[in-house]
Design an enzyme around this catalytic site. Sequence first.
Site, mmCIF file in Angstrom:
data_model
loop_
_atom_site.group_PDB
_atom_site.id
_atom_site.type_symbol
_atom_site.label_atom_id
_atom_site.label_comp_id
_atom_site.label_asym_id
_atom_site.label_seq_id
_atom_site.Cartn_x
_atom_site.Cartn_y
_atom_site.Cartn_z
ATOM 1 N N ASP A 139 37.420 36.222 42.843
ATOM 2 C CA ASP A 139 38.420 36.720 41.899
ATOM 3 C C ASP A 139 39.628 35.795 41.753
ATOM 4 O O ASP A 139 39.809 34.859 42.536
ATOM 5 C CB ASP A 139 38.888 38.129 42.323
ATOM 6 C CG ASP A 139 39.174 38.222 43.828
ATOM 7 O OD1 ASP A 139 39.369 37.175 44.477
ATOM 8 O OD2 ASP A 139 39.208 39.336 44.355
ATOM 9 N N GLU A 151 38.109 47.816 41.653
ATOM 10 C CA GLU A 151 38.899 48.961 42.065
ATOM 11 C C GLU A 151 38.074 50.246 41.959
ATOM 12 O O GLU A 151 36.986 50.241 41.359
ATOM 13 C CB GLU A 151 40.141 49.036 41.160
ATOM 14 C CG GLU A 151 41.050 47.818 41.288
ATOM 15 C CD GLU A 151 41.847 47.781 42.596
ATOM 16 O OE1 GLU A 151 41.279 48.046 43.670
ATOM 17 O OE2 GLU A 151 43.034 47.452 42.526
HETATM 18 C C1 GLP Z 1 42.440 40.910 48.105
HETATM 19 C C2 GLP Z 1 41.145 40.303 47.620
HETATM 20 C C3 GLP Z 1 39.962 41.029 48.222
HETATM 21 C C4 GLP Z 1 40.124 41.131 49.721
HETATM 22 C C5 GLP Z 1 41.394 41.838 50.063
HETATM 23 C C6 GLP Z 1 41.563 41.977 51.564
HETATM 24 O O1 GLP Z 1 42.709 42.117 47.476
HETATM 25 N N1 GLP Z 1 41.036 40.357 46.203
HETATM 26 O O2 GLP Z 1 38.788 40.305 47.922
HETATM 27 O O3 GLP Z 1 39.036 41.856 50.242
HETATM 28 O O4 GLP Z 1 42.438 41.065 49.524
HETATM 29 O O5 GLP Z 1 42.802 41.538 51.968
HETATM 30 P P1 GLP Z 1 43.272 41.375 53.461
HETATM 31 O O6 GLP Z 1 42.255 40.590 54.175
HETATM 32 O O7 GLP Z 1 44.586 40.658 53.323
HETATM 33 O O8 GLP Z 1 43.415 42.750 54.002
#
Ligand code: GLP
Length: 288
Positions: free
Chosen positions: A67, A143
């Site tokens: 993404d 989402e």
């Molecule tokens: C973002 C990314 C996701 C990821 C998430 C987890 O939202 N788009 O792909 O899974 O972060 O974040 P963290 O590892 O900081 O909890």
Amino acid sequence: MEVIIQSNAEAAAQAVADFVALALSAKPDLVLGLATGCTMESVYDRLVQKHQDEGLDFSQCRTFNLDEYVGLAADDPCSYHYFMRRRFFDNVNIELRNTHLPDGMAADLQAECANYEKHIVENGGIDLQLLGIGLNGHLGFNEPLSAFRSRTRVQTLSRVTRTQNASLFPKPRQVPPQAITMGVGTILEARHCLLLATGPDKAEIVAKAIEGPLTAMIPATTLQLHPACTIVLDEEGAGSLRENDQYRRVGSLQNAVPRKSKVTVTQNRDGGHQQPTTTRKPLLAGKP
Ligand code: GLP
């Protein structure tokens, strides 16, 4: 689905990095799906370490990130383009032309999404997709209520996600309202999915994703449909799982299986067959 529980976040990240390294050694032109987020940072650190210390070779590897935020340029420090270059691409021998992220600045976002899908197909599909998980159970930026068969598209980010990611921006209101994300259907087409989740904050959503009913409200539950999905957790991330003991038992049994050999079936003296024994070790060991 295979659930691997490691003693702490470092060991969990190491297990994921080891898995990627094995996959890359087996297929040097691996098509690797990449994820961002704080959890992934230590995986990239370890992959860089493996490149520097052991010569892990990324020269033929092709990557596709999940993404990117809409409206952030590649050189914006809050963009995923920037994250990937700084944490990973600039520190290993990967060809930048073999790395792909959706372009959040594209004039025609719909065309960009369609092209991204096309590119994945042209590269033979994703062999191994790394995944994190959002506090609301999102995968990439899929989402709640993302369709199981959704493809790469523009998503409006939920309040939970924008709050979760706010600390990565100078001001919370600077978190973009939209992002381009691979769809749930795109992710499920990867040949292997490997999700890493660590820490107590993730325990509840991890338990729902693994053991809860399949629902579009929690996109990560769709991994239950995937034929080759591995979830790597630390003790804290595994803290709310009901079948915690079972996963450990299965993991440690697998761990006992030695590496690389064939399945052999031996005959008993009475002519009956003994249990087949296999010496193929799983890529991920169940215990640290
Ligand atoms: C973002 C990314 C996701 C990821 C998430 C987890 O939202 N788009 O792909 O899974 O972060 O974040 P963290 O590892 O900081 O909890």
